[in-house]
Design a protein around this motif. Structure first.
Motif, PDB file in Angstrom:
ATOM      1  N   ALA A 274       0.586  -1.085   0.024  1.00 60.84           N
ATOM      2  CA  ALA A 274      -0.386   0.148  -0.193  1.00 60.84           C
ATOM      3  C   ALA A 274       0.414   1.236   0.123  1.00 60.84           C
ATOM      4  N   GLY A 275       1.976   1.142   0.522  1.00 61.16           N
ATOM      5  CA  GLY A 275       3.223   2.382   1.531  1.00 61.16           C
ATOM      6  C   GLY A 275       3.883   2.222  -0.335  1.00 61.16           C
TER       7      GLY A 275
ATOM      8  N   ALA B 257       9.197   3.582  -5.861  1.00 63.23           N
ATOM      9  CA  ALA B 257       8.444   2.950  -4.995  1.00 63.23           C
ATOM     10  C   ALA B 257       8.368   1.156  -5.621  1.00 63.23           C
ATOM     11  N   VAL B 258       9.347   1.354  -6.391  1.00 62.73           N
ATOM     12  CA  VAL B 258       9.489  -0.414  -7.514  1.00 62.73           C
ATOM     13  C   VAL B 258       9.805  -0.725  -5.919  1.00 62.73           C
ATOM     14  N   PRO B 259      10.861  -0.297  -5.759  1.00 62.97           N
ATOM     15  CA  PRO B 259      11.812  -1.622  -4.709  1.00 62.97           C
ATOM     16  C   PRO B 259      11.119  -1.754  -3.639  1.00 62.97           C
ATOM     17  N   PHE B 260      10.057  -0.652  -2.971  1.00 64.45           N
ATOM     18  CA  PHE B 260       9.240  -1.380  -2.129  1.00 64.45           C
ATOM     19  C   PHE B 260       8.132  -2.348  -2.240  1.00 64.45           C
ATOM     20  N   ALA B 261       7.550  -1.914  -3.559  1.00 71.02           N
ATOM     21  CA  ALA B 261       6.270  -3.126  -4.385  1.00 71.02           C
ATOM     22  C   ALA B 261       6.706  -4.683  -4.357  1.00 71.02           C
ATOM     23  N   VAL B 262       8.796  -4.766  -4.801  1.00 71.56           N
ATOM     24  CA  VAL B 262       8.669  -5.838  -5.057  1.00 71.56           C
ATOM     25  C   VAL B 262       8.902  -6.462  -3.453  1.00 71.56           C
ATOM     26  N   VAL B 263       9.807  -5.765  -2.482  1.00 71.85           N
ATOM     27  CA  VAL B 263       9.716  -6.310  -0.855  1.00 71.85           C
ATOM     28  C   VAL B 263       8.082  -6.719  -0.510  1.00 71.85           C
ATOM     29  N   ALA B 264       7.157  -6.036  -1.036  1.00 68.37           N
ATOM     30  CA  ALA B 264       5.556  -6.568  -0.611  1.00 68.37           C
ATOM     31  C   ALA B 264       5.539  -7.838  -1.142  1.00 68.37           C
TER      32      ALA B 264
END
Length: 353
Positions: free
Chosen positions: A250-251, A336-343
């Motif tokens: 979401a972040g 935001a892409v790395p955060f999406a990958v981590v999620a």
């Protein structure tokens, strides 16, 4: 703002952030070893004194060399604090059978610290108008000295131990062994490093806000909005810790949506994103502390900090290079892409676990 007003370009400002991260990168692991072998409290006293010295340099000798030296001191101070604080707090809670409250306590302490920054920012403008950056520098030095005094009153059972009880080599071996032999520790360490490292892009929030075209007088106000969102995320830490993957996801969505259009209306979305990231970093830190043994807790936490600095250098370097082709809105949205990958990775790992 100080750096921009001193005539530094976005690339030059990013290079200062790289200096900051590289310093932490170099000092991080030795600081963790010191915290496990000798006194964690001593490190928590020294850390703000180094940072305060750096802030004094910025105020009284505003130039690129002084800014760089200040970041070296600040980076060293941050490295001394990293690992030592988490280990001291977690083990103190563990002795009281309250380790399950670690995320909530750390998160709320960070929230209070951020609100302190908000309060300081609120009075910064009138102080700046009256006394200029030197007045702000003096106030920063005094605040850091107060933090050092507070650190002196923290408990520290490791202080005064016999040198032959433990050694740097023994602690380092134990820490490395935990990371190599325990997949849960290794995974939690990488998670902390990536999440915290990518979150270093918060240093670009003032540039992002300024790129929306608002009047300069409103830039600090909008930056405060993001900081409040960050603080709210810290205050809510410890709740719903099993929802790490959806919160990070979401972040990522909020960050991309709030920054890519470079509109003032996107600032609340960015604030919510940083709140989600603050919550997520604290949850990841709690995962790591739950899985690490006490013998090398600060060392393993510092290994995570070591990884964090490596990721931060990549973030700052990428921003510096990207600034030649794109503005802050696009660059922050890309982050935001790395955060999406981590999620996605966390979601898959949690389902398998």
């Amino acid at each position: 703002m100080l750096f921009a007003e001193a005539g530094l370009s976005d690339a030059a400002i990013s290079s200062l952030f790289v200096v900051w991260s590289v310093t932490g990168f170099v000092v991080e692991l030795p600081a963790g070893l010191w915290a496990d072998v000798f006194s964690r409290r001593l490190l928590l006293v020294a850390a703000p004194l180094l940072a305060g010295t750096g802030f004094g340099l910025w105020a009284f000798a505003p130039s690129y060399p002084a800014f760089a030296a200040g970041f070296v001191l600040w980076g060293a101070g941050s490295a001394l604090r990293s690992g030592a604080l988490q280990a001291l707090v977690y083990e103190a809670l563990e002795r009281s059978d309250a380790a399950h409250t670690y995320a909530r306590l750390i998160g709320r302490s960070e929230a209070v610290a951020l609100l302190g920054v908000v309060a300081a920012s609120a009075v910064a403008s009138p102080v700046l108008a009256v006394g200029g950056y030197r007045a702000l520098g003096v106030a920063s030095v005094v605040a850091c000295a107060g933090c050092a005094v507070a650190g002196w009153f923290l408990p520290d059972e490791r202080a005064g131990r016999a040198e032959d009880e433990v050694s740097f080599a023994r602690v380092l071996r134990e820490g490395v062994a935990q990371v190599r032999r325990v997949p849960a520790v290794r995974g939690a360490l990488v998670l902390v490093a990536v999440l915290t490292g990518v979150t270093s892009l918060d240093e670009y929030v003032p540039l992002l806000v300024r790129s929306t075209g608002v009047a300069s007088v409103w830039v600090p106000v909008l930056v405060l909005v993001v900081m409040v969102g960050d603080a709210v995320g810290g205050w809510l830490s410890g709740r719903g810790v099993r929802r790490l993957a959806p919160v990070v996801g979401a972040g990522a969505v909020l960050l991309a949506a709030g920054s890519v259009h470079q509109s003032v209306w996107g600032v609340p979305l960015v604030a919510a994103a940083f709140g989600a990231f603050r919550w997520s970093v604290t949850a990841a830190d709690a995962r790591l502390q739950d899985r690490v043994g006490d013998g090398a807790r600060a060392t393993v936490t510092s290994l995570a900090g070591f990884g964090t600095e490596a990721v931060s250098v990549a973030v700052f370097g990428g921003y510096a290079v990207g600034s030649a082709w794109a503005g802050p809105g696009v660059l922050v949205a890309v982050a935001a892409v790395p955060f999406a990958v981590v999620a996605v990775v966390v979601w898959v790992a949690d389902r398998r676990g």
